[in-house]
Design a protein around this motif. Sequence first.
Motif, PDB file in Angstrom:
ATOM      1  N   MET A  89       0.821  -1.204   0.000  1.00 22.13           N
ATOM      2  CA  MET A  89       0.000   0.000   0.000  1.00 22.13           C
ATOM      3  C   MET A  89       0.858   1.259   0.000  1.00 22.13           C
ATOM      4  O   MET A  89       0.587   2.222  -0.741  1.00 22.13           O
ATOM      5  N   THR A  90       1.901   1.248   0.817  1.00 21.31           N
ATOM      6  CA  THR A  90       2.781   2.413   0.891  1.00 21.31           C
ATOM      7  C   THR A  90       3.470   2.650  -0.449  1.00 21.31           C
ATOM      8  O   THR A  90       3.532   3.779  -0.948  1.00 21.31           O
ATOM      9  N   GLY A  91       3.992   1.564  -1.043  1.00 24.29           N
ATOM     10  CA  GLY A  91       4.704   1.705  -2.306  1.00 24.29           C
ATOM     11  C   GLY A  91       3.798   2.126  -3.444  1.00 24.29           C
ATOM     12  O   GLY A  91       4.161   2.983  -4.264  1.00 24.29           O
ATOM     13  N   TYR A  92       2.606   1.530  -3.511  1.00 24.47           N
ATOM     14  CA  TYR A  92       1.706   1.857  -4.610  1.00 24.47           C
ATOM     15  C   TYR A  92       1.121   3.259  -4.445  1.00 24.47           C
ATOM     16  O   TYR A  92       0.958   3.997  -5.429  1.00 24.47           O
ATOM     17  N   GLU A  93       0.826   3.652  -3.219  1.00 24.19           N
ATOM     18  CA  GLU A  93       0.346   5.012  -2.982  1.00 24.19           C
ATOM     19  C   GLU A  93       1.371   6.035  -3.459  1.00 24.19           C
ATOM     20  O   GLU A  93       1.029   7.018  -4.134  1.00 24.19           O
ATOM     21  N   ALA A  94       2.632   5.805  -3.119  1.00 25.75           N
ATOM     22  CA  ALA A  94       3.688   6.745  -3.535  1.00 25.75           C
ATOM     23  C   ALA A  94       3.771   6.824  -5.055  1.00 25.75           C
ATOM     24  O   ALA A  94       3.954   7.918  -5.626  1.00 25.75           O
ATOM     25  N   LEU A  95       3.630   5.681  -5.719  1.00 23.30           N
ATOM     26  CA  LEU A  95       3.679   5.682  -7.184  1.00 23.30           C
ATOM     27  C   LEU A  95       2.512   6.474  -7.763  1.00 23.30           C
ATOM     28  O   LEU A  95       2.703   7.294  -8.676  1.00 23.30           O
ATOM     29  N   LEU A  96       1.301   6.250  -7.247  1.00 19.62           N
ATOM     30  CA  LEU A  96       0.136   6.952  -7.770  1.00 19.62           C
ATOM     31  C   LEU A  96       0.205   8.458  -7.513  1.00 19.62           C
ATOM     32  O   LEU A  96      -0.242   9.264  -8.340  1.00 19.62           O
ATOM     33  N   LEU A  97       0.756   8.841  -6.373  1.00 20.19           N
ATOM     34  CA  LEU A  97       0.911  10.277  -6.094  1.00 20.19           C
ATOM     35  C   LEU A  97       1.910  10.913  -7.057  1.00 20.19           C
ATOM     36  O   LEU A  97       1.752  12.065  -7.470  1.00 20.19           O
ATOM     37  N   ARG A  98       2.917  10.146  -7.401  1.00 23.12           N
ATOM     38  CA  ARG A  98       3.970  10.656  -8.288  1.00 23.12           C
ATOM     39  C   ARG A  98       3.535  10.586  -9.748  1.00 23.12           C
ATOM     40  O   ARG A  98       3.765  11.521 -10.526  1.00 23.12           O
ATOM     41  N   SER A 112      -1.596  -8.734  -2.606  1.00 21.52           N
ATOM     42  CA  SER A 112      -1.365  -7.610  -3.521  1.00 21.52           C
ATOM     43  C   SER A 112      -2.663  -7.082  -4.108  1.00 21.52           C
ATOM     44  O   SER A 112      -2.818  -5.869  -4.324  1.00 21.52           O
ATOM     45  N   THR A 113      -3.599  -7.988  -4.391  1.00 26.04           N
ATOM     46  CA  THR A 113      -4.890  -7.600  -4.965  1.00 26.04           C
ATOM     47  C   THR A 113      -5.623  -6.652  -4.028  1.00 26.04           C
ATOM     48  O   THR A 113      -6.070  -5.564  -4.427  1.00 26.04           O
ATOM     49  N   MET A 114      -5.765  -7.057  -2.788  1.00 26.99           N
ATOM     50  CA  MET A 114      -6.474  -6.246  -1.799  1.00 26.99           C
ATOM     51  C   MET A 114      -5.741  -4.936  -1.520  1.00 26.99           C
ATOM     52  O   MET A 114      -6.353  -3.854  -1.497  1.00 26.99           O
ATOM     53  N   ALA A 115      -4.420  -5.014  -1.310  1.00 26.94           N
ATOM     54  CA  ALA A 115      -3.656  -3.835  -0.892  1.00 26.94           C
ATOM     55  C   ALA A 115      -3.665  -2.751  -1.966  1.00 26.94           C
ATOM     56  O   ALA A 115      -3.839  -1.563  -1.656  1.00 26.94           O
ATOM     57  N   CYS A 116      -3.494  -3.133  -3.219  1.00 26.54           N
ATOM     58  CA  CYS A 116      -3.488  -2.127  -4.278  1.00 26.54           C
ATOM     59  C   CYS A 116      -4.878  -1.554  -4.522  1.00 26.54           C
ATOM     60  O   CYS A 116      -5.019  -0.366  -4.836  1.00 26.54           O
ATOM     61  N   ALA A 117      -5.909  -2.374  -4.356  1.00 26.08           N
ATOM     62  CA  ALA A 117      -7.273  -1.861  -4.494  1.00 26.08           C
ATOM     63  C   ALA A 117      -7.553  -0.784  -3.445  1.00 26.08           C
ATOM     64  O   ALA A 117      -8.140   0.262  -3.741  1.00 26.08           O
ATOM     65  N   ILE A 118      -7.126  -1.031  -2.218  1.00 28.87           N
ATOM     66  CA  ILE A 118      -7.343  -0.048  -1.143  1.00 28.87           C
ATOM     67  C   ILE A 118      -6.586   1.238  -1.439  1.00 28.87           C
ATOM     68  O   ILE A 118      -7.138   2.349  -1.348  1.00 28.87           O
ATOM     69  N   ALA A 119      -5.310   1.114  -1.799  1.00 27.95           N
ATOM     70  CA  ALA A 119      -4.503   2.306  -2.064  1.00 27.95           C
ATOM     71  C   ALA A 119      -5.084   3.114  -3.216  1.00 27.95           C
ATOM     72  O   ALA A 119      -5.127   4.355  -3.169  1.00 27.95           O
ATOM     73  N   ALA A 120      -5.540   2.431  -4.256  1.00 25.13           N
ATOM     74  CA  ALA A 120      -6.099   3.134  -5.406  1.00 25.13           C
ATOM     75  C   ALA A 120      -7.375   3.886  -5.034  1.00 25.13           C
ATOM     76  O   ALA A 120      -7.520   5.080  -5.339  1.00 25.13           O
ATOM     77  N   GLN A 121      -8.297   3.209  -4.360  1.00 28.85           N
ATOM     78  CA  GLN A 121      -9.562   3.863  -4.033  1.00 28.85           C
ATOM     79  C   GLN A 121      -9.364   5.066  -3.124  1.00 28.85           C
ATOM     80  O   GLN A 121     -10.082   6.066  -3.247  1.00 28.85           O
ATOM     81  N   LYS A 122      -8.432   4.999  -2.208  1.00 26.46           N
ATOM     82  CA  LYS A 122      -8.190   6.145  -1.322  1.00 26.46           C
ATOM     83  C   LYS A 122      -7.671   7.358  -2.076  1.00 26.46           C
ATOM     84  O   LYS A 122      -7.764   8.491  -1.588  1.00 26.46           O
ATOM     85  N   LEU A 123      -7.114   7.126  -3.266  1.00 29.20           N
ATOM     86  CA  LEU A 123      -6.663   8.228  -4.112  1.00 29.20           C
ATOM     87  C   LEU A 123      -7.624   8.464  -5.279  1.00 29.20           C
ATOM     88  O   LEU A 123      -7.277   9.105  -6.265  1.00 29.20           O
ATOM     89  N   HIS A 124      -8.840   7.899  -5.153  1.00 31.02           N
ATOM     90  CA  HIS A 124      -9.921   8.117  -6.120  1.00 31.02           C
ATOM     91  C   HIS A 124      -9.592   7.552  -7.509  1.00 31.02           C
ATOM     92  O   HIS A 124     -10.059   8.085  -8.525  1.00 31.02           O
ATOM     93  N   VAL A 125      -8.805   6.488  -7.538  1.00 24.52           N
ATOM     94  CA  VAL A 125      -8.537   5.764  -8.782  1.00 24.52           C
ATOM     95  C   VAL A 125      -9.482   4.574  -8.828  1.00 24.52           C
ATOM     96  O   VAL A 125      -9.475   3.742  -7.912  1.00 24.52           O
TER      97      VAL A 125
END
Length: 375
Positions: A89-98, A112-125
């Motif tokens: 989540m930390t790594g994918y969030e940083a990538l999406l912000l960048r 990975s499926t769950m973690a990336c889904a959470i990170a994406a939705q929190k950034l409105h992806v």
Amino acid sequence: MSTSGYAVERAIDIIAGARPNFMKIAPIIKALEQRKTEGGPLRYRLIHTGQHYDPRMSGDFFQQLGIPEPDVNLEVGSGTQAEQAAGIMTGYEALLLREPSSLCLVVGDVTSTMACAIAAQKLHVPVAHVEAGIRSGDWGMPEEINRMVTDAITNWFFTTSEGANENLRKAGIGDDRIFFVGNTMIDTLLGNMDRLRAPAFVAEQGLEPGGYFVVTLHRPSNVDASGPFAQLLAAIAEGTRGMPVVFPVHPRTAKTLRELPGFPESIRLVDPQPYLEFNWLVKHAKAVITDSGGITEETTVMGVPCMTLRTSTERPETITIGTNELLGTDPAALKPALDKLFAGEWKKGGIPEKWDGETAGRIVAELERLLGRNF
């Protein structure tokens, strides 16, 4: 790795992190590349979370299935499920912000499926989930939690069966967000059937088609305690009547095996096999004994008898339509099932609807339509 120049408009992040994911993303990537040559609008960025970092569990699959090198590797590495989820989540969030994306495409039910889904939705992806809606009903399985969490925050659901569709409808998901497309793992299997090849040890050990069994075991309920695990191996050896039993050993299982004083001679331990070699073994086996879900799909399509050592399955169509039977975790259930097999009384099975090798094309067509809208 930098992905500068990655256009956000109609750009998809494809997430892969563990061995079960790789067979599912390969045909989607192939379909996207094909549409690109035809002038299709979608572009993608392949993100490997690093959840499986052992080359035997990851690298071989990329090479054999023609998956390109990842654009980004989050390199999360080992750890508990919570530690891995946090790292992803930390790594994918940083990538999406960048470097933002238009869509996060996740497959299957690993961390990975769950973690990336959470990170994406929190950034409105928005999130699209391939293999959505399957359920075992067993909350003791980490994968079941991953499925439920992912589907709770998914925008678009790509499903493998009518049973999965019904599970989503019961959860309040409208039909306009559910797309019954089929099974991308079967796309991969059918697309590689003529490339399957025997591992070197097949000739060395004199294994003949139909003259051996394949076993895969990695569920905690089967392999974490040495006593019950030893009993299970003994029951497998007895029920298979001394025939060779090829057992590719998952890293989790290897730990418990080291604690055993010994195991039956007919059980032959081998390293985890690359995709082409493993499915050659399955195709030519007399039967498969497993606690995996995905393998039951492959045996169904190949018409190979399969016995699942679990009390529940998220893939009931492999039982109602296919060649699989659910035996539970009691070793005593093996002998009657194997006696039935040796008597020639195992069901022949059939292939579920839309498991036809064309699933990835259907997914890409829907994505082109969906991403042509305004969110």
